[in-house]
Design an enzyme around this catalytic site. Structure first.
Site, PDB file in Angstrom:
ATOM      1  N   ASP A   6       0.847  -1.196   0.000  1.00 24.81           N
ATOM      2  CA  ASP A   6       0.000   0.000   0.000  1.00 24.81           C
ATOM      3  C   ASP A   6       0.886   1.251   0.000  1.00 24.81           C
ATOM      4  OD1 ASP A   6      -1.895   1.954   0.425  1.00 24.81           O
ATOM      5  OD2 ASP A   6      -2.147   1.480   2.563  1.00 24.81           O
ATOM      6  N   ASN A  21      -0.231   4.510  -0.207  1.00 22.59           N
ATOM      7  CA  ASN A  21      -0.811   5.774   0.264  1.00 22.59           C
ATOM      8  C   ASN A  21      -1.546   5.673   1.604  1.00 22.59           C
ATOM      9  OD1 ASN A  21      -2.958   4.316  -0.604  1.00 22.59           O
ATOM     10  ND2 ASN A  21      -3.824   5.895  -1.926  1.00 22.59           N
ATOM     11  N   ASP A  34      -4.044   3.911   2.743  1.00 20.59           N
ATOM     12  CA  ASP A  34      -5.489   3.663   2.921  1.00 20.59           C
ATOM     13  C   ASP A  34      -5.772   2.201   3.281  1.00 20.59           C
ATOM     14  OD1 ASP A  34      -5.026   2.391   0.534  1.00 20.59           O
ATOM     15  OD2 ASP A  34      -6.562   3.477  -0.606  1.00 20.59           O
ATOM     16  N   ASP A  38      -5.864 -10.104 -15.374  1.00 17.16           N
ATOM     17  CA  ASP A  38      -6.796 -11.199 -15.168  1.00 17.16           C
ATOM     18  C   ASP A  38      -7.984 -10.947 -16.102  1.00 17.16           C
ATOM     19  OD1 ASP A  38      -8.138 -13.360 -13.816  1.00 17.16           O
ATOM     20  OD2 ASP A  38      -6.933 -12.864 -12.051  1.00 17.16           O
ATOM     21  N   GLU A  64      -7.500 -20.821 -16.534  1.00 21.56           N
ATOM     22  CA  GLU A  64      -7.956 -21.532 -15.341  1.00 21.56           C
ATOM     23  C   GLU A  64      -8.940 -22.590 -15.844  1.00 21.56           C
ATOM     24  OE1 GLU A  64      -9.793 -20.718 -10.880  1.00 21.56           O
ATOM     25  OE2 GLU A  64     -10.633 -19.676 -12.584  1.00 21.56           O
ATOM     26  N   HIS A 104      -4.515 -17.349  -5.036  1.00 23.17           N
ATOM     27  CA  HIS A 104      -5.368 -16.550  -4.150  1.00 23.17           C
ATOM     28  C   HIS A 104      -6.663 -17.251  -3.746  1.00 23.17           C
ATOM     29  CE1 HIS A 104      -7.055 -16.197  -8.068  1.00 23.17           C
ATOM     30  NE2 HIS A 104      -8.119 -15.594  -7.592  1.00 23.17           N
TER      31      HIS A 104
HETATM   32  O1  ISL Z   1     -15.417 -24.817  -7.902  1.00 25.49           O
HETATM   33  C1  ISL Z   1     -14.504 -24.499  -8.575  1.00 25.49           C
HETATM   34  C2  ISL Z   1     -14.000 -25.344  -9.717  1.00 25.49           C
HETATM   35  O2  ISL Z   1     -14.397 -26.677  -9.664  1.00 25.49           O
HETATM   36  C3  ISL Z   1     -13.807 -23.285  -8.259  1.00 25.49           C
HETATM   37  O3  ISL Z   1     -12.488 -23.615  -8.076  1.00 25.49           O
HETATM   38  C4  ISL Z   1     -13.939 -22.137  -9.261  1.00 25.49           C
HETATM   39  O4  ISL Z   1     -14.021 -22.528 -10.574  1.00 25.49           O
HETATM   40  C5  ISL Z   1     -12.792 -21.260  -9.150  1.00 25.49           C
HETATM   41  O5  ISL Z   1     -12.706 -20.883  -7.801  1.00 25.49           O
HETATM   42  C6  ISL Z   1     -12.906 -20.037 -10.035  1.00 25.49           C
HETATM   43  O6  ISL Z   1     -12.079 -19.037  -9.505  1.00 25.49           O
HETATM   44  C7  ISL Z   1     -11.953 -17.834 -10.168  1.00 25.49           C
HETATM   45  O7  ISL Z   1     -13.190 -17.220 -10.452  1.00 25.49           O
HETATM   46  C8  ISL Z   1     -13.953 -16.790  -9.335  1.00 25.49           C
HETATM   47  C9  ISL Z   1     -13.143 -15.993  -8.313  1.00 25.49           C
HETATM   48  O8  ISL Z   1     -13.883 -15.862  -7.124  1.00 25.49           O
HETATM   49  C10 ISL Z   1     -11.821 -16.638  -8.013  1.00 25.49           C
HETATM   50  O9  ISL Z   1     -11.071 -15.829  -7.151  1.00 25.49           O
HETATM   51  C11 ISL Z   1     -11.132 -16.867  -9.323  1.00 25.49           C
HETATM   52  O10 ISL Z   1      -9.832 -17.364  -9.194  1.00 25.49           O
HETATM   53  C12 ISL Z   1     -15.060 -15.942  -9.883  1.00 25.49           C
HETATM   54  O11 ISL Z   1     -14.560 -14.955 -10.743  1.00 25.49           O
HETATM   55 CA    CA Z   2      -3.516   2.158  -1.228  1.00 27.00          CA
END
Ligand code: ISL
Ligand code: CA
Length: 557
Positions: free
Chosen positions: A21, A23, A25, A98, A257, A330
């Protein structure tokens, strides 16, 4: 496999809200990332994936985008983003954004227009069905709990679909206009000099139509989306079109993903002319997850289970393409807290796990904090939890009959907050992450585990990762580390994870995943010990004597 510019790189995921961070906040931001570029360069990483920084109400921490052409002011400005791209380029680094296009935010202009006129042009940007409240168009369950259907605001006789949170309405990819809008945005970003994208939740864009129920798998009468998605063929037409119209002409790097791809589809996804450059290996992250929910899922993998997962993936991918290897991201528990049994957790095993994963064939992705061995955090009440997914997991555990404390303990291991606690820069106030109040509580162990300290200690986890990355760039071994075939070695020996990398040279990776020492027969004479997490590997002729938790990379003849 055709060679590509990104094959020899090392990637690193930044979760901007928790990185640094600038600034005060309490929220990490783009100038914060900029000020840490030299740190990342020192570590040796080349490709930086930023979790979403677009304008967003942050209902799902930015995975709910309300304007694909704007930076959320909490993260900075468009100028900050342009500066970051330019400064990265000066250091031979690449920025990935992303790409979240399965859904947008309910606050996006498209959805607002759809609410105003569901039968008009924008109504068709989403999945909207004529159905009274209480009557579901079909029984699909959203990933974050409850039905995927939600009443359309102001239209009691209509419902819209959201496979994630209700503030994330799904975009209708069957509509050509939606696809063109997405491609236009991708090209707009790539023209700004972006290296490419990580592609979010992409397998969800193809729905099985017409809508119908699937067999229910819980007491709520709903069905998880897996069966429907397995049934929904034809996603390749969308992905191929997207690649042709955007990524391929820009030679962009993309990592999808992707879950549950069939063996025969691997080539389509990441082969030479695949939809994406790469995709993540989720074999081990999905291992032991129960259909009943997080509370019934397995909290740690044994070394044998971990080994079975990584080799399964290596065998499936072979030379078809380059998979992307992770121990965490994450959405997952910290890798060291998940793949190492609690009684084995220490610096040596953190390095061992990191080394085993890093040396596999594929593109290594580190997640922020992994390079210093950050661990799962502690939580004493559900009120402290930010993650919407964990809140649902907790509710599911309560419904299954667990008591409050029991439910918390059963699901907290999987809380996405574990990976989202602020980056631990030093042992000062708030670990040096912010001068204000951090948006999410820090992991209290930052006094011991932090960047400043590890930069000073020559045998820290940080310096171990730095050596691994340097080996991947070492002119003598690079070809083997990047392209060499991965061949399991002594696969059946318990608590030993070992494999060869066979290219121009031959490397042997040995990991003694137990506290007891052991002797290992070697396949040839050892030329050099390239990496050693404990220093002092004893090699006698064709035998290696490994200490407990020792990890070595050997050049063999
Ligand atoms: O249930 C799942 C797959 O079998 C989950 O893993 C899901 O597909 C996955 O978590 C998707 O994640 C991504 O999209 C989500 C977001 O909350 C996650 O942070 C992101 O990585 C919705 O955009
Ligand atoms: Ca900040």
């Amino acid at each position: 496999m055709k060679k590509q510019w990104w094959h020899d790189k090392t990637a690193y995921q930044i979760y901007p809200k928790s990185f640094f961070d600038s600034n005060g906040d309490g929220i990490g931001d783009l100038p914060g990332i900029l000020s840490k570029l030299d740190y990342l360069k020192e570590l040796g990483v080349d490709i930086l994936w930023l979790s979403p920084i677009y304008q967003s109400p942050l209902a799902d921490q930015g995975y709910d985008i309300s304007d694909y052409y704007a930076i959320d002011p909490r993260f900075g400005t468009m100028e900050d983003m342009e500066t970051l791209i330019a400064e990265a380029k000066k250091r031979d680094m690449y920025i990935l954004m992303d790409l979240v296009v399965n859904h947008c935010s309910d606050e996006h202009e498209w959805f607002q227009k759809a609410i105003q006129d569901p039968d008009g042009e924008y109504g068709n940007f989403f999945y909207i069905e004529d159905r009274k409240e209480g009557e579901l168009p079909c029984n699909w369950r959203s990933y974050f709990g409850g039905s995927v259907w939600e009443p359309l605001p102001g239209h009691p006789d209509k419902q819209y679909m959201h496979v994630f949170h209700k503030k994330q309405p799904d975009l209708n990819w069957e509509n050509e206009q939606v696809r063109q809008e997405v491609y236009k945005n991708i090209n707009w970003w790539l023209d700004k000099g972006l290296g490419g994208f990580r592609i979010d939740a992409i397998i969800n864009i193809k729905k099985k139509l017409p809508l119908r129920d699937y067999p229910s798998d819980r007491a709520d009468g709903l069905s998880s989306l897996g069966d429907m998605l397995a049934d929904a063929t034809g996603i390749g037409e969308f992905l191929g079109e997207m690649a042709r119209e955007t990524f391929h002409p820009h030679e962009a790097f993309t990592v999808g993903e992707v879950f549950n791809e069939k063996d025969e589809e691997i080539k389509d996804f990441i082969g030479d002319d695949g939809y994406f450059s790469s995709m993540f290996d989720f074999c081990e992250t999905s291992f032991g997850k129960s259909a009943k929910g997080a509370y019934a899922s397995q909290q740690h993998l044994t070394p044998e289970e971990y080994k079975a997962c990584i080799f399964k993936t290596q065998k499936r991918i072979g030379d078809i393409g380059m998979i992307s290897n992770i121990i965490e991201n994450h959405d997952e528990p910290r890798g060291v807290s998940h793949y190492i049994l609690p009684e084995d957790l220490c610096d040596a095993t953190k390095k061992l796990l990191g080394g085993v994963n890093f040396m596999l064939r594929g593109l290594p992705f580190l997640y922020q904090g992994q390079e210093i061995g950050m661990e799962n955090t502690t939580v004493s009440s559900i009120e402290e939890v930010d993650d919407i997914s964990m809140r649902n997991d907790y509710a599911v555990a309560l419904e299954a009959g667990l008591g409050e404390e029991e439910a918390l303990q059963a699901v907290v291991h999987f809380s996405r907050d574990n990976a989202r606690t602020p980056m631990q820069w030093n042992d000062g106030e708030n670990a040096g992450f912010t001068t204000g109040k951090p948006w999410l509580a820090l992991n209290p162990n930052y006094k011991e585990i932090n960047v400043e300290r590890q930069l000073q200690e020559p045998d820290s986890v940080f310096h171990f990762y730095q050596k691994l990355i340097a080996l991947r760039k070492n002119p003598e071994y690079k070809e083997t580390v990047v392209y060499g075939e991965c061949v399991p070695y002594l696969e059946e020996v318990e608590n030993l994870i070992a494999y060869l990398r066979k290219g121009e040279k031959t490397l042997l990776v040995l990991a003694n995943f137990q506290k007891e020492p052991r002797k290992v027969e070697l396949p040839g004479e050892v030329k050099e010990v390239l990496i050693d997490n404990l220093d002092g590997a004893v090699i006698e002729g064709k035998t290696a004597e490994l200490k407990g938790y020792q990890f070595v990379v050997l050049a063999v003849r």
